[in-house]
Write a protein that holds these residues in place. Structure first.
Motif, PDB file in Angstrom:
ATOM      1  N   LEU A 108       0.614  -1.211   0.134  1.00  0.00           N
ATOM      2  CA  LEU A 108      -0.146  -0.107  -0.004  1.00  0.00           C
ATOM      3  C   LEU A 108       0.691   1.116   0.051  1.00  0.00           C
ATOM      4  O   LEU A 108       0.480   2.300  -0.592  1.00  0.00           O
ATOM      5  N   ILE A 122      -3.518   6.416   0.131  1.00  0.00           N
ATOM      6  CA  ILE A 122      -4.821   6.311   0.153  1.00  0.00           C
ATOM      7  C   ILE A 122      -5.548   7.354   0.817  1.00  0.00           C
ATOM      8  O   ILE A 122      -4.972   7.642   1.969  1.00  0.00           O
ATOM      9  N   VAL A 125      -9.958   5.047   4.251  1.00  0.00           N
ATOM     10  CA  VAL A 125     -10.107   3.404   4.602  1.00  0.00           C
ATOM     11  C   VAL A 125     -11.379   3.311   5.297  1.00  0.00           C
ATOM     12  O   VAL A 125     -11.766   4.095   6.432  1.00  0.00           O
ATOM     13  N   THR A 155      -4.334  10.151   5.724  1.00  0.00           N
ATOM     14  CA  THR A 155      -5.485   9.110   5.474  1.00  0.00           C
ATOM     15  C   THR A 155      -6.674   9.432   6.338  1.00  0.00           C
ATOM     16  O   THR A 155      -6.432   9.492   7.549  1.00  0.00           O
ATOM     17  N   GLN A 217      -9.342  -1.862  -3.537  1.00  0.00           N
ATOM     18  CA  GLN A 217      -8.703  -0.378  -4.044  1.00  0.00           C
ATOM     19  C   GLN A 217      -9.485   0.259  -5.188  1.00  0.00           C
ATOM     20  O   GLN A 217      -9.709  -0.595  -6.290  1.00  0.00           O
ATOM     21  N   THR A 218      -9.828   1.379  -4.988  1.00  0.00           N
ATOM     22  CA  THR A 218     -10.597   1.968  -6.296  1.00  0.00           C
ATOM     23  C   THR A 218     -10.414   3.332  -6.126  1.00  0.00           C
ATOM     24  O   THR A 218      -9.959   3.942  -5.167  1.00  0.00           O
ATOM     25  N   ARG A 219     -11.096   4.294  -7.015  1.00  0.00           N
ATOM     26  CA  ARG A 219     -10.977   5.758  -7.057  1.00  0.00           C
ATOM     27  C   ARG A 219     -12.349   6.034  -7.140  1.00  0.00           C
ATOM     28  O   ARG A 219     -12.882   5.651  -8.275  1.00  0.00           O
ATOM     29  N   ARG A 224      -9.264   8.392  -3.291  1.00  0.00           N
ATOM     30  CA  ARG A 224      -8.486   7.067  -3.416  1.00  0.00           C
ATOM     31  C   ARG A 224      -9.205   6.239  -2.334  1.00  0.00           C
ATOM     32  O   ARG A 224      -8.899   6.596  -1.020  1.00  0.00           O
ATOM     33  N   LEU A 226      -9.845   2.621   0.151  1.00  0.00           N
ATOM     34  CA  LEU A 226      -9.490   1.309   0.501  1.00  0.00           C
ATOM     35  C   LEU A 226     -10.511   0.735   1.195  1.00  0.00           C
ATOM     36  O   LEU A 226     -10.657   1.412   2.366  1.00  0.00           O
TER      37      LEU A 226
END
Ligand code: 0WD
Ligand code: CA
Length: 380
Positions: A108, A122, A125, A155, A217-219, A224, A226
């Protein structure tokens, strides 16, 4: 908390429809183009065993076995004598995800050689279930939520706080409702095997401590993400696509007998099903329709990509773009307000249906949710 007038400088855009102290959930504000949502990529998985112990692997993965005849599954079977229920008074918050992050940090942290190279690459979360609540908020008329947010090493961590109303509902559940919560798990036991060539074992003990969770994980727009979500099972075909495209979500629902019931199913249930599976890229839901006695009388597969077409003829129906744009704006709002990077500061975002999202700030309070073991290992 008083709302400031609208159209003040907001999270990120010049023309922002929200005041800087609150965020509206009104549908009309989110009817614009569908935001960028990158294909979610599975970066790992973890398992929780029968005693709720964490394992950084897929040992609790199960395999979908298509029933070969008309189902007739009795979902009440075993409720009294073969059921071990997870203790839902234990609030696990983000702990399992944080354990996964510590075990997989090298996958990560990215930004290479800078001084902050140990930081995660990221923005957010969280649990998938928390994001589902955000996606559905513009259409939710019954249940509000509270989300605790902490900014730590750049994050933003989001963890749900149980509302007073939810706690009351949980305490006042009827025996019928308690039993009906079991039915969903029982349906899984009728349709899932523990091994790729195995058979389901509906005569076994059902233990709801056990779970298999995917981490993706994506956007979404410029956020961003997680997040982790519990996955019921996968396609057992060895040629099935890679995760998360091989995953299958299982659901039970009351059988549909009238046009009114069909309309409600489209307007309310398919919204929840779509949001929950679209987020991690799970492509289909297998639904077991059951009668009043808890007997599954029909099975139907709903491809997630077809759900938005299914509902198009429904007047006043929900729209995926509203869900995703609200979520995106909510995350922008969080970035804008949760500015202090400190594991003992919590920004508490609260929402009740027909109100705006508001927030309050808490220092060294019982809302703190990042455990010491996580903060220390991430700091060292
Ligand atoms: O508030 C939450 N959602 C929390 C979830 C708080 C603390 C922990 N968890 C974790 C647990 O570790 C669990 O394994 O929830 C995991 C599931 O997370 P999720 O996928 O983000 O949750 P969601 O999408 O709401 O639910 C997925 C499934 C449910 O299946 P159905 O088909 O009914 O949607 O996870 C189960 C349930 O079977 N589930 C939970 N399991 C354990 N703890 C919980 C929970 N609090 N909520 C739902
Ligand atoms: Ca399920």
């Amino acid at each position: 908390r008083p709302n400031r007038p609208q159209n003040q400088s907001g999270p990120s855009r010049g023309q922002n429809p929200h005041s800087s102290l609150s965020l509206s959930t009104r549908r009309e504000l989110y009817e614009r183009d569908f935001p960028v949502y990158k294909q979610p990529v599975e970066v790992g998985c973890f398992s929780l065993d029968s005693e709720r112990r964490f394992f950084n692997d897929g040992r609790q993965m199960r395999y979908y076995v298509e029933p070969d005849r008309s189902p007739n599954f009795d979902l009440r079977d075993g409720y009294k004598d073969r059921f071990i229920k997870r203790d839902d008074s234990v609030k696990e918050k983000l702990d399992h995800m944080l354990r996964w992050i510590l075990a997989n940090r090298s996958k990560l942290s990215a930004r290479g050689t800078t001084a902050s190279s140990c930081d995660l690459d990221i923005d957010f979360v969280t649990w998938r279930g928390h994001l589902t609540k955000l996606l559905t908020a513009p259409y939710e008329t019954r249940e509000g939520w509270q989300l605790a947010v902490t900014r730590f090493r750049g994050t933003l961590y989001i963890s749900e706080v149980e509302t007073e109303a939810a706690r009351r509902d949980q305490e006042n559940r009827t025996e019928r409702h308690e039993e009906m919560m079991y039915w969903g798990y029982k349906f899984e036991q009728y349709t899932c095997a523990d091994t790729v060539h195995g058979r389901p074992d509906p005569g076994g003990v059902l233990n709801t401590n056990e779970a298999f969770c995917t981490v993706v994980q994506t956007r979404l727009a410029d956020h961003r993400l997680l997040f982790s979500g519990e996955v019921d099972c996968r396609d057992k075909d060895p040629n099935a696509p890679a995760a998360p495209a091989c995953y299958i979500e299982l659901k039970t629902s009351a059988e549909i007998c009238t046009p009114k019931q069909r309309s409600n199913f489209h307007r309310f249930k398919l919204l929840k099903w779509w949001a929950q599976s679209f987020l991690p890229g799970v492509p289909r839901v297998v639904a077991g329709f059951r009668d009043e006695e808890g007997v599954v009388v029909a099975l139907e597969t709903f491809p997630i990509s077809k759900i938005s077409h299914l509902i198009k003829n429904e007047p006043n129906c929900w729209k995926p773009t509203v869900c995703m744009n609200f979520c995106s704006d909510f995350l922008s709002f969080v970035k804008h307000i949760a500015t202090e990077d400190n594991p003992s500061v919590v920004y508490l975002l609260s929402w009740e249906p027909r109100r705006d999202v508001t927030f309050s700030v808490h220092r060294d309070s019982p809302y703190c949710f990042l455990p010491h073991w996580f903060v220390e290992e991430m700091t060292s």
